[in-house]
Design an enzyme around this catalytic site. Structure first.
Site, PDB file in Angstrom:
ATOM      1  N   GLY A 172     -17.544  14.808 -26.331  1.00  0.00           N
ATOM      2  CA  GLY A 172     -18.238  13.797 -25.514  1.00  0.00           C
ATOM      3  C   GLY A 172     -18.046  14.056 -24.030  1.00  0.00           C
ATOM      4  O   GLY A 172     -18.994  13.938 -23.233  1.00  0.00           O
ATOM      5  N   GLY A 177     -18.672  10.770 -31.322  1.00  0.00           N
ATOM      6  CA  GLY A 177     -17.878  11.879 -31.847  1.00  0.00           C
ATOM      7  C   GLY A 177     -16.582  12.008 -31.065  1.00  0.00           C
ATOM      8  O   GLY A 177     -16.095  11.025 -30.488  1.00  0.00           O
ATOM      9  N   SER A 178     -16.061  13.221 -31.013  1.00  0.00           N
ATOM     10  CA  SER A 178     -14.731  13.401 -30.419  1.00  0.00           C
ATOM     11  C   SER A 178     -14.774  13.276 -28.899  1.00  0.00           C
ATOM     12  O   SER A 178     -15.801  13.502 -28.257  1.00  0.00           O
ATOM     13  CB  SER A 178     -14.186  14.778 -30.798  1.00  0.00           C
ATOM     14  OG  SER A 178     -14.862  15.771 -30.054  1.00  0.00           O
ATOM     15  N   GLU A 215     -19.540   7.260 -27.343  1.00  0.00           N
ATOM     16  CA  GLU A 215     -18.553   6.527 -28.148  1.00  0.00           C
ATOM     17  C   GLU A 215     -17.609   7.568 -28.713  1.00  0.00           C
ATOM     18  O   GLU A 215     -18.011   8.374 -29.546  1.00  0.00           O
ATOM     19  CB  GLU A 215     -19.228   5.766 -29.300  1.00  0.00           C
ATOM     20  CG  GLU A 215     -20.066   4.593 -28.871  1.00  0.00           C
ATOM     21  CD  GLU A 215     -19.304   3.589 -28.054  1.00  0.00           C
ATOM     22  OE1 GLU A 215     -18.053   3.549 -28.138  1.00  0.00           O
ATOM     23  OE2 GLU A 215     -19.947   2.859 -27.282  1.00  0.00           O
ATOM     24  N   GLU A 248     -22.762  -0.129 -27.231  1.00  0.00           N
ATOM     25  CA  GLU A 248     -23.839  -0.206 -28.208  1.00  0.00           C
ATOM     26  C   GLU A 248     -23.771  -1.588 -28.841  1.00  0.00           C
ATOM     27  O   GLU A 248     -22.905  -2.390 -28.519  1.00  0.00           O
ATOM     28  CB  GLU A 248     -23.631   0.865 -29.267  1.00  0.00           C
ATOM     29  CG  GLU A 248     -23.412   2.202 -28.625  1.00  0.00           C
ATOM     30  CD  GLU A 248     -23.481   3.336 -29.607  1.00  0.00           C
ATOM     31  OE1 GLU A 248     -22.596   3.407 -30.467  1.00  0.00           O
ATOM     32  OE2 GLU A 248     -24.419   4.125 -29.498  1.00  0.00           O
ATOM     33  N   ASN A 294     -19.054   9.705 -40.274  1.00  0.00           N
ATOM     34  CA  ASN A 294     -18.300   8.650 -40.965  1.00  0.00           C
ATOM     35  C   ASN A 294     -19.092   7.360 -41.178  1.00  0.00           C
ATOM     36  O   ASN A 294     -18.806   6.588 -42.083  1.00  0.00           O
ATOM     37  CB  ASN A 294     -16.977   8.362 -40.237  1.00  0.00           C
ATOM     38  CG  ASN A 294     -17.177   7.855 -38.834  1.00  0.00           C
ATOM     39  OD1 ASN A 294     -18.194   8.109 -38.208  1.00  0.00           O
ATOM     40  ND2 ASN A 294     -16.206   7.124 -38.337  1.00  0.00           N
ATOM     41  N   CYS A 345     -13.551   5.350 -36.042  1.00  0.00           N
ATOM     42  CA  CYS A 345     -13.022   5.382 -34.668  1.00  0.00           C
ATOM     43  C   CYS A 345     -12.265   4.096 -34.386  1.00  0.00           C
ATOM     44  O   CYS A 345     -11.459   4.032 -33.477  1.00  0.00           O
ATOM     45  CB  CYS A 345     -14.116   5.663 -33.654  1.00  0.00           C
ATOM     46  SG  CYS A 345     -15.541   4.649 -33.848  1.00  0.00           S
TER      47      CYS A 345
HETATM   48  C1  UN1 Z   1     -17.103   4.045 -36.193  1.00  0.00           C
HETATM   49  O1  UN1 Z   1     -16.040   4.263 -36.751  1.00  0.00           O
HETATM   50  O2  UN1 Z   1     -17.671   4.951 -35.499  1.00  0.00           O
HETATM   51  O3  UN1 Z   1     -16.014  -1.900 -36.688  1.00  0.00           O
HETATM   52  C2  UN1 Z   1     -17.844   2.761 -36.258  1.00  0.00           C
HETATM   53  C3  UN1 Z   1     -16.110  -1.032 -37.564  1.00  0.00           C
HETATM   54  C4  UN1 Z   1     -17.472  -0.627 -38.067  1.00  0.00           C
HETATM   55  C5  UN1 Z   1     -18.050   0.472 -37.214  1.00  0.00           C
HETATM   56  C6  UN1 Z   1     -17.170   1.669 -37.041  1.00  0.00           C
HETATM   57  N1  UN1 Z   1     -18.345  -1.763 -38.079  1.00  0.00           N
HETATM   58  O4  UN1 Z   1     -15.131  -0.501 -38.048  1.00  0.00           O
END
Ligand code: UN1
Length: 489
Positions: A228, A223-224, A245, A459, A148, A279
């Protein structure tokens, strides 16, 4: 299209491939990519291990200079790369440009970190003795990411890993492999030597081989939660450092004193931007009774008008496709579950009007009357599906937001400054926003979550450097005699 191992483009040893297709138009096949296995990973890991001594000994400011050039090249190739990314994973060009911008920001940040990577000195408890501590690179890092954010999320891991003196084996998602190859082209042009950065394409087997390979000392995964967690268990058994993450179920709270125009814009962007496939996406809207009906009514009107489309051929498109059929099926299954527990008030179907029929498009979907026991309140869907839940007080809003297995992002809309600060304290999440949506993290701030979202790492910003370094404590005794710590005090 091939793997990038030891500075050379090579097919998989088995010769097997997989197809990369455009999710907005499944007739558009972008290319065949190597379906790599453990043997390919072994070649890449060996190349990375061989490249480590020279790269780790290069002065960090020089490594930083190379990454600064990488940032410049990302900027130069922005138009072309954003089109490649939109074609393979579907989000609009505005969004893929933002994705690349996040990598540029991360590159420049990493470049300056080459001149910092600060250590800490402390006084010694003994005379004529000096204590210092500094960061050391770890070795080969295995990086496994989702589709994504095909450039931004890999950059959060790869660029800090490299500036710290590590080498990398990178497995991009099977749904966004082309962007991974451009990443390699850009690092090569910037001056990253052969073997320092390697790309191996493939599916779960390939990821598993990265986790298992003995030369790979650090694993960075996005990922999921299910994948993870199993990676973490394996890394635990193999005594590897692992940074995860994973999922999110992020809530936007709207209090009775909120600016409703702002809250509306926020939830539209947070829930339906990137087709809800972040995410950090807003998947729960928790609204105070006093403004619930008005906000929901306005939200329905606005969400209904969102334009779905292929970002490459339709400039008006605001919401792209869902990544693939498997994910669309999962979303549709959740819609069925949602319809049995709450009230479906918008969407709920695959979108098939005109050209949309060629891709995997999903109507923006909204449920109301969702309560905390509903599966659509608790489980990550990863699509354009929003659950709306009522609350009658600040305390209830926070309790609802926190009643969740994940803890990535969160947001509150209120004009009350005391309430805003209370929420920053009370929301169980790695990221909290006041009067802004749950998406939009910046590259120089820690990024990550608590509870089911992460394993304690962050991160982004200065915290990424904790993942990719080990500390060395150094003691220099210049007394010329034996001084015994804890004894000769
Ligand atoms: C993600 O969906 O893995 O804050 C990262 C945010 C973006 C990064 C998303 N800068 O939505």
């Amino acid at each position: 299209m091939q793997n990038y191992i030891n500075g050379r483009w090579t097919p998989s040893l088995s010769g097997e491939t997989f197809s990369n297709i455009n999710p907005a138009d499944h007739r558009d096949v972008i290319g065949q990519f190597p379906l790599s296995g453990a043997n390919d990973v072994a070649l890449a890991a060996q190349a990375a291990a061989d490249a480590f001594p020279a790269w780790s000994k290069m002065p960090a400011p020089k490594r930083g200079d190379i990454l600064r050039r990488a940032g410049d090249i990302f900027a130069r190739r922005m138009d072309e790369l954003s089109r490649i990314m939109t074609r393979e994973m579907g989000k609009t060009l505005t969004e893929t440009r933002g994705d690349i911008q996040e990598a540029i920001d991360t590159a420049y940040y990493a470049a300056t970190e080459g001149r910092r990577l600060f250590g800490i000195n402390t006084p010694s408890e003994l005379a004529d003795k000096m204590n210092m501590s500094f960061r050391m690179p770890i070795g080969v890092c295995g990086i496994i990411t989702a589709w994504n954010f095909p450039i931004a999320v890999p950059s959060w891991k790869i660029l800090p890993a490299l500036v710290c003196g590590n080498t990398v084996v990178f497995k991009p998602s099977e749904d966004a492999p082309h962007s991974g190859n451009i990443f390699a082209e850009i690092l090569e042009e910037a001056g990253v030597p052969a073997g320092v950065f390697n790309v191996v394409h493939g599916a779960a087997d390939c990821g598993k081989a990265i986790v298992e390979h003995p030369a790979i000392r650090v694993v960075g995964f996005t990922g999921s939660t299910a994948t993870g967690t199993s990676i973490a268990a394996r890394c635990g058994a193999l005594n590897k450092k692992v940074s995860l993450e994973m999922g999110g179920k992020n809530a936007q709270i709207v209090m009775d004193d909120a600016d409703l125009d702002l809250a509306l814009e926020g939830v539209l962007w947070g829930a339906f931007g990137t087709t809800g496939q972040r995410c950090t996406a807003t998947s729960r809207l928790i609204v105070h009774d006093a403004v619930h009906d008005e906000l929901v009514q306005r939200l329905l009107k606005a969400a209904e008008k969102l334009v779905l489309g292929n970002g490459l051929t339709n400039d008006a498109a605001q919401v792209g496709p869902v990544i693939n059929q498997r994910q669309l099926d999962k979303i549709l299954a959740y819609v069925e579950i949602g319809a049995s527990e709450a009230t479906l008030v918008l969407g709920g179907n695959r979108a098939t009007d005109g050209d949309l029929a060629h891709g995997t498009f999903m109507q923006p979907t909204i449920f109301t009357n969702v309560n905390r026991n509903h599966r659509i309140f608790q489980e990550e869907i990863f699509g354009p599906v929003l659950s709306v839940t009522r609350c009658s007080s600040y305390d209830e809003a926070i309790e609802l937001a926190n009643d969740c297995a994940y803890g990535l992002s969160s947001s509150i809309y209120t004009r009350d400054v005391n309430r805003a600060f209370r929420a920053l304290r009370d929301l169980e999440a790695g990221i909290s926003y006041v009067n802004a949506p749950t998406i939009g993290a910046e590259a120089h701030m820690p990024f990550g979550g608590i509870k089911g979202t992460g394993n304690g790492h962050r991160e982004g910003g200065w915290t990424a450097f904790e993942i990719f370094t080990e500390w060395k404590s150094a003691y220099v005794d210049f007394s010329g005699r034996l001084q015994r710590a804890q004894i000769d005090t």
